[in-house]
Design a protein around this motif. Structure first.
Motif, PDB file in Angstrom:
ATOM      1  N   UNK A 273     -10.338  11.930   0.758  1.00 56.42           N
ATOM      2  CA  UNK A 273      -8.877  12.041   0.849  1.00 56.42           C
ATOM      3  C   UNK A 273      -8.287  10.652   1.065  1.00 56.42           C
ATOM      4  N   UNK A 274      -7.608  10.155   0.047  1.00 59.65           N
ATOM      5  CA  UNK A 274      -6.962   8.841   0.108  1.00 59.65           C
ATOM      6  C   UNK A 274      -5.506   9.057   0.510  1.00 59.65           C
ATOM      7  N   UNK A 275      -5.079   8.363   1.574  1.00 63.41           N
ATOM      8  CA  UNK A 275      -3.706   8.532   2.061  1.00 63.41           C
ATOM      9  C   UNK A 275      -2.778   7.403   1.622  1.00 63.41           C
ATOM     10  N   UNK A 276      -3.348   6.242   1.290  1.00 62.90           N
ATOM     11  CA  UNK A 276      -2.545   5.115   0.792  1.00 62.90           C
ATOM     12  C   UNK A 276      -3.451   4.221  -0.034  1.00 62.90           C
ATOM     13  N   UNK A 277      -2.847   3.533  -1.008  1.00 58.08           N
ATOM     14  CA  UNK A 277      -3.622   2.600  -1.820  1.00 58.08           C
ATOM     15  C   UNK A 277      -2.702   1.612  -2.503  1.00 58.08           C
ATOM     16  N   UNK A 278      -3.315   0.512  -2.949  1.00 52.12           N
ATOM     17  CA  UNK A 278      -2.549  -0.491  -3.671  1.00 52.12           C
ATOM     18  C   UNK A 278      -3.458  -1.458  -4.387  1.00 52.12           C
TER      19      UNK A 278
ATOM     20  N   UNK B 216      -7.128  -1.515  -2.847  1.00 53.98           N
ATOM     21  CA  UNK B 216      -7.458  -1.048  -1.502  1.00 53.98           C
ATOM     22  C   UNK B 216      -7.188   0.448  -1.424  1.00 53.98           C
ATOM     23  N   UNK B 217      -8.158   1.178  -0.860  1.00 51.44           N
ATOM     24  CA  UNK B 217      -7.974   2.592  -0.535  1.00 51.44           C
ATOM     25  C   UNK B 217      -8.001   2.755   0.971  1.00 51.44           C
ATOM     26  N   UNK B 218      -7.037   3.501   1.492  1.00 51.07           N
ATOM     27  CA  UNK B 218      -7.016   3.898   2.900  1.00 51.07           C
ATOM     28  C   UNK B 218      -7.330   5.386   2.914  1.00 51.07           C
ATOM     29  N   UNK B 219      -8.367   5.753   3.664  1.00 49.91           N
ATOM     30  CA  UNK B 219      -8.841   7.142   3.682  1.00 49.91           C
ATOM     31  C   UNK B 219      -8.326   7.870   4.927  1.00 49.91           C
TER      32      UNK B 219
ATOM     33  N   UNK C 152       0.873  -1.171   0.000  1.00 57.98           N
ATOM     34  CA  UNK C 152       0.000   0.000   0.000  1.00 57.98           C
ATOM     35  C   UNK C 152       0.913   1.225   0.000  1.00 57.98           C
ATOM     36  N   UNK C 153       0.898   1.966  -1.101  1.00 55.51           N
ATOM     37  CA  UNK C 153       1.806   3.097  -1.280  1.00 55.51           C
ATOM     38  C   UNK C 153       1.138   4.400  -0.853  1.00 55.51           C
ATOM     39  N   UNK C 154       1.953   5.324  -0.395  1.00 51.17           N
ATOM     40  CA  UNK C 154       1.410   6.628  -0.002  1.00 51.17           C
ATOM     41  C   UNK C 154       0.844   7.345  -1.222  1.00 51.17           C
TER      42      UNK C 154
END
Length: 156
Positions: free
Chosen positions: A142-147, A131-134, A35-37
């Motif tokens: 606002x997505x802070x990390x995803x992969x 995957x999105x991390x909000x 999961x990249x920034x």
């Protein structure tokens, strides 16, 4: 008395023996996705998909750079991260203090007619998703990390 002592001496090793056989222990298949920034958020980490049984997968997420005072919501979305898409599975939010989350998955949340459809480990490995991390529940845009995950792991 000698027989009692001998009996205890012979029985003692049995107290320390393990009744399980490692050869019979189920293997835990797993795969880890990066999961990249996003937009220099400073948040990144991994999502590990672990096969628990034929119908159950646990997804363990470990992030660094999270904000202590927040819970970071997460979702598996359809399509690759570059294309984006609807939410397929809602994951447990990441605790900002620990950077950890764990979710047990057996079904899809949504996706039109597929809502509630069972999905197992093998299905997730083939899933066209990401995957999105909000940032927070109030700032889902606002997505802070995803992969990318599943069939998209080779997508640039």
């Amino acid at each position: 008395m000698k027989k009692l002592m001998l009996g205890l001496l012979l029985a003692t090793p049995l107290l320390f023996m393990n009744c399980s056989d490692d050869d019979d222990a189920p293997s835990q298949e797993s795969i880890t996705y990066q999961l990249a920034e996003v937009d220099s958020s400073g948040v990144s980490g991994t999502a590990r998909f672990i096969k628990l049984d034929s119908m159950t997968t646990r997804i363990d997420v470990q992030l660094s750079g999270t904000i202590d005072s927040l819970t970071h919501p997460m979702h598996i979305h359809v399509n690759d991260a570059a294309e984006g898409g609807d939410i397929a599975i809602t994951l447990e939010g990441v605790n900002g203090v620990t950077g950890l989350s764990s979710t047990t998955v057996t079904r899809l949340d949504s996706i039109g007619d597929a809502a509630g459809t069972s999905i197992n480990y093998e299905g997730l490995l083939e899933f066209d998703g990401h995957i999105n991390v909000h940032l927070s529940p109030e700032e889902l845009s606002t997505i802070v990390a995803q992969g990318d995950i599943g069939s998209n792991i080779n997508t640039p």
